[in-house]
Design an enzyme around this catalytic site. Structure first.
Site, PDB file in Angstrom:
ATOM      1  CB  ILE A  11      42.456  39.969  51.456  1.00 26.43           C
ATOM      2  CG1 ILE A  11      43.415  41.077  51.009  1.00 26.43           C
ATOM      3  CG2 ILE A  11      42.124  39.164  50.176  1.00 26.43           C
ATOM      4  CD1 ILE A  11      44.567  40.745  50.568  1.00 26.43           C
ATOM      5  CB  CYS A  12      42.092  39.330  56.755  1.00 18.21           C
ATOM      6  SG  CYS A  12      40.901  38.291  56.433  1.00 18.21           S
ATOM      7  N   PRO A  13      43.281  42.338  56.531  1.00 27.72           N
ATOM      8  CG  PRO A  13      44.570  43.919  57.991  1.00 27.72           C
ATOM      9  CD  PRO A  13      44.577  42.984  56.557  1.00 27.72           C
ATOM     10  CB  CYS A  40      40.216  33.960  57.205  1.00 29.02           C
ATOM     11  SG  CYS A  40      40.515  35.090  56.035  1.00 29.02           S
TER      12      CYS A  40
ATOM     13  CG  HIS B 111      45.572  38.062  56.605  1.00 33.48           C
ATOM     14  ND1 HIS B 111      46.168  39.370  56.596  1.00 33.48           N
ATOM     15  CD2 HIS B 111      44.725  37.935  57.451  1.00 33.48           C
ATOM     16  CE1 HIS B 111      45.979  39.897  57.803  1.00 33.48           C
ATOM     17  NE2 HIS B 111      45.061  38.958  58.360  1.00 33.48           N
TER      18      HIS B 111
END
Lengths: 72, 297
Positions: A11-13, A40, B111
């Site tokens: 997952i980001c980042p 994303c 996020h």
């Protein structure tokens, strides 16, 4: 030479950080391949690398899985 | 009624033991006993039977226990929201999500949400759909993610789109398409019946005249990860949501098997209690309405 980073399920980042680090280590003319599975993450990569002097190509290899090729 | 007395009673029934309740609440056993006696006095009912095998609730105690769970959940959430309010961080958000959303689709969304709305503390727990609905209705949880949809006089539902499940086998499985009859030959690893996806699987199979009871079910598991490992090892077939198997499809550790055009379609939705207003909750709902689908992968 192609450097590959597998970011599936990450997952980001995290993917962007990994990609940045690898990109810095690379020499001119080399290619970075990043595999991502979140939209994303893809957007983040596109936003960041479009500002740099490099060419970028994105392939959606499966529904929701992208291979991003960045040439330095 | 003192809420801490209710908590003492609740923990005692939960552990069936005064000493365990005392240990968890950092209190002495006599204190717990006194608290329960005070509660019994307040409510004018005997709540506990004390035997030499431990303590058990009376029918009245059973009733109070059911309510106590909801009251304490709501109360604890109120206290935490209040703390946040006093510290000028109005942005505490609690989410209860069904496992597939919680594990595979939500981390990204959160996020991005946190990037746009600073100072937010998000608490996420994973539950099965019926528990998620219960948490949002009774437990003071702000947001729920469920399979399917649920609406009543207090709960609103926002559909998040349509998703698919597929028959899956290991990556080097040779028969990429099977006939319905052949399904009966192979072992199946199926999502546990507590999960709402299981109902969708059963209904879809039934619509194609396949009775799930006739399949050779080797294992039922609530954990998609463990099902994936068994299938990847070549032990049999399963039916899993696409969002949970993308990585394995890419690395070719799993593959999709077509069975006479059978498609498992289902939907996810977001639910919330429309009677309780909270800024962080409304921000999150707006965020999902406007961008949700882009961040759901």
């Amino acid at each position: 030479m192609v450097h590959e980073i597998m970011c599936m399920g990450e997952i980001c980042p995290l993917p962007l950080l990994k990609a940045k680090k690898k990109y810095e280590e690379m020499k001119e003319g080399e290619i970075l391949k990043v595999v991502v599975d979140h939209r994303c993450t893809l957007d983040n990569l596109e936003t960041y690398f479009s500002k740099l002097n490099c060419s970028m190509e994105v392939k959606e290899v499966l529904k929701g899985v992208w291979e991003v090729y960045i040439k330095k | 009624m003192n809420i801490e007395n209710l908590r003492a009673f609740y923990k005692t029934v939960y552990y069936k033991s005064i000493s365990s309740a005392a240990r968890e609440l950092y209190l002495s056993q006599p204190t717990i006993s006194q608290q329960i006696k005070a509660l019994e006095k307040d409510l004018k009912a005997t709540l506990l039977k004390r035997t030499n095998r431990g303590v058990f609730p009376t029918p009245a105690g059973e009733l109070v226990y059911q309510y106590a769970e909801r009251i304490l959940n709501l109360y604890d959430n109120m206290v935490k929201d209040l703390e946040c309010c006093e510290n000028n961080c109005i942005n505490r958000l609690t989410i209860s999500a069904c496992p597939t959303i919680g594990q595979y689709a939500l981390p990204c969304t959160l996020h991005e949400f946190k990037r746009r709305y600073k100072n937010i503390t998000v608490h996420v727990e994973h539950n099965f759909t019926p528990e998620v609905i219960y948490n949002v209705k009774e437990g003071g949880i702000d947001i729920g993610f469920i399979e399917g949809c649920y609406v009543d006089e207090n709960i609103s539902c926002i559909p998040l789109g349509d998703f698919k499940m597929h028959f899956v086998a290991s990556g080097n499985w040779e028969e990429k398409s099977l006939s319905k009859n052949k399904l009966l030959r192979y072992n199946f690893f199926i999502i546990h019946r507590k999960c709402a996806l299981r109902k969708i699987i059963e209904e879809t199979l039934l619509a194609h005249e396949i009775d799930i009871k006739k399949l050779k079910i080797e294992m039922e598991s609530p954990s998609i990860e463990s099902i994936k490992s068994s299938v990847a090892a070549g032990h049999g077939l399963s039916i899993l949501p696409y969002i949970a198997i993308k990585k394995e499809l890419y690395t070719k550790t799993l593959s999709i098997v077509e069975v006479e055009g059978i498609e498992f379609n289902y939907s996810y939705s977001l639910i919330y209690n429309k009677k309780i207003y909270k800024k962080s909750k409304m921000d999150f709902i707006d965020f999902i309405k406007n961008n949700g689908k882009d961040f759901f992968c």
